[in-house]
Motif scaffolding. Structure first.
Motif, PDB file in Angstrom:
ATOM      1  N   LEU A 140     -36.411   9.291   5.747  1.00 50.07           N
ATOM      2  CA  LEU A 140     -37.555  10.202   5.738  1.00 50.07           C
ATOM      3  C   LEU A 140     -38.864   9.431   5.693  1.00 50.07           C
ATOM      4  O   LEU A 140     -39.780   9.687   6.468  1.00 50.07           O
ATOM      5  CB  LEU A 140     -37.483  11.158   4.538  1.00 50.07           C
ATOM      6  CG  LEU A 140     -36.356  12.179   4.561  1.00 50.07           C
ATOM      7  CD1 LEU A 140     -36.275  12.901   3.221  1.00 50.07           C
ATOM      8  CD2 LEU A 140     -36.534  13.158   5.708  1.00 50.07           C
ATOM      9  N   ARG A 141     -38.947   8.482   4.786  1.00 53.15           N
ATOM     10  CA  ARG A 141     -40.206   7.755   4.578  1.00 53.15           C
ATOM     11  C   ARG A 141     -40.484   6.738   5.686  1.00 53.15           C
ATOM     12  O   ARG A 141     -41.584   6.703   6.237  1.00 53.15           O
ATOM     13  CB  ARG A 141     -40.195   7.051   3.217  1.00 53.15           C
ATOM     14  CG  ARG A 141     -40.213   8.030   2.037  1.00 53.15           C
ATOM     15  CD  ARG A 141     -40.222   7.292   0.703  1.00 53.15           C
ATOM     16  NE  ARG A 141     -41.395   6.454   0.554  1.00 53.15           N
ATOM     17  CZ  ARG A 141     -42.598   6.889   0.179  1.00 53.15           C
ATOM     18  NH1 ARG A 141     -42.788   8.168  -0.101  1.00 53.15           N
ATOM     19  NH2 ARG A 141     -43.614   6.045   0.061  1.00 53.15           N
ATOM     20  N   ASP A 142     -39.490   5.911   6.000  1.00 50.57           N
ATOM     21  CA  ASP A 142     -39.731   4.776   6.894  1.00 50.57           C
ATOM     22  C   ASP A 142     -39.488   5.066   8.367  1.00 50.57           C
ATOM     23  O   ASP A 142     -40.108   4.447   9.222  1.00 50.57           O
ATOM     24  CB  ASP A 142     -38.865   3.579   6.475  1.00 50.57           C
ATOM     25  CG  ASP A 142     -39.214   3.068   5.088  1.00 50.57           C
ATOM     26  OD1 ASP A 142     -40.319   3.391   4.590  1.00 50.57           O
ATOM     27  OD2 ASP A 142     -38.385   2.354   4.493  1.00 50.57           O
ATOM     28  N   VAL A 143     -38.597   5.999   8.655  1.00 50.81           N
ATOM     29  CA  VAL A 143     -38.291   6.307  10.057  1.00 50.81           C
ATOM     30  C   VAL A 143     -39.081   7.541  10.510  1.00 50.81           C
ATOM     31  O   VAL A 143     -39.740   7.512  11.551  1.00 50.81           O
ATOM     32  CB  VAL A 143     -36.767   6.507  10.271  1.00 50.81           C
ATOM     33  CG1 VAL A 143     -36.469   6.841  11.720  1.00 50.81           C
ATOM     34  CG2 VAL A 143     -35.996   5.258   9.835  1.00 50.81           C
ATOM     35  N   ALA A 144     -39.035   8.601   9.704  1.00 50.82           N
ATOM     36  CA  ALA A 144     -39.718   9.844  10.092  1.00 50.82           C
ATOM     37  C   ALA A 144     -41.189   9.874   9.671  1.00 50.82           C
ATOM     38  O   ALA A 144     -41.942  10.727  10.128  1.00 50.82           O
ATOM     39  CB  ALA A 144     -38.981  11.042   9.514  1.00 50.82           C
ATOM     40  N   GLY A 145     -41.592   8.969   8.791  1.00 47.70           N
ATOM     41  CA  GLY A 145     -42.987   8.909   8.363  1.00 47.70           C
ATOM     42  C   GLY A 145     -43.404  10.006   7.400  1.00 47.70           C
ATOM     43  O   GLY A 145     -44.595  10.289   7.250  1.00 47.70           O
TER      44      GLY A 145
END
Length: 152
Positions: free
Chosen positions: A25-30
Motif C-alpha cells: 500500500l505504502r511503497d507500491v500504491a503510494g
C-alpha cells in the motif's frame, strides 16, 4: 502481479505475493495513510479493511488479498459509517498525536458497518488491539457512540 480492488478501483500491483500488504500500500500504491506501528499485528496502526473486515496490513501477505476488496483510510469516507466516524472524530476532537488514528477509524467504521448501535462492550471488543499511546480511549468510545447516533 497481484490483482485486487483497492479503494473501489481494480488494481494490479507489481509486487511479490509475500510482501506485507502494508508495504504494498505504502511503497507500491503510494497510499501512506496506513501506518507502520509494531510490525507484529499488536498495535492496530496498520488496520485496513479487507472485504469489510478490519485487517492488520503489517502481517497480511499481499497474495492473501488477491481478488479481494481493500479499503484504506484514504477512501473510508466513501462509506456511510466511515464518513460518520471521521465526522465524529473531528466533532469530539479525538486526535492527539494522530499516529494511531487511521487504524482506529478503520476498526470503528468496520464495527459500525455491522452494528449501528454498539454497546460499550461491543466497542471495547471491536477496538481491542488498537493501541493509543496518548490514551484517548474515552474520546474514541464517545466518538463511536456519536457516529452511531448520526447513522441512526
Amino acid at each position: 502481479m497481484i490483482k485486487l480492488n483497492l479503494n473501489g478501483k481494480d488494481h494490479e500491483l507489481d509486487a511479490p505475493g509475500e510482501m506485507p500488504l502494508l508495504w504494498a500500500l505504502r511503497d507500491v500504491a503510494g497510499l501512506t495513510g496506513t501506518k507502520y506501528g509494531c510490525g507484529m499485528a499488536l498495535c492496530g496502526a496498520c488496520t485496513v479493511q479487507v472485504d469489510g473486515q478490519p485487517t492488520r496490513a503489517c502481517v497480511t501477505p499481499l497474495a492473501a488479498v488477491a481478488g479481494k476488496q481493500v479499503v484504506t483510510i484514504e477512501a473510508i469516507a466513501a462509506q456511510p459509517a466511515g464518513k460518520a466516524v471521521q465526522e465524529a472524530w473531528r466533532k469530539l476532537d479525538v486526535v492527539q498525536c494522530g499516529y494511531c488514528q487511521s487504524g482506529q477509524i478503520m476498526a470503528a467504521s468496520a464495527l459500525l458497518s455491522g452494528n449501528r448501535n454498539p454497546s460499550d462492550a461491543d466497542i471495547d471488543t471491536a477496538m481491542s488491539g488498537n493501541l493509543c499511546r496518548c490514551a484517548t480511549y474515552v474520546r474514541i468510545r464517545a466518538a463511536i457512540h456519536e457516529a452511531a447516533r448520526s447513522l441512526a
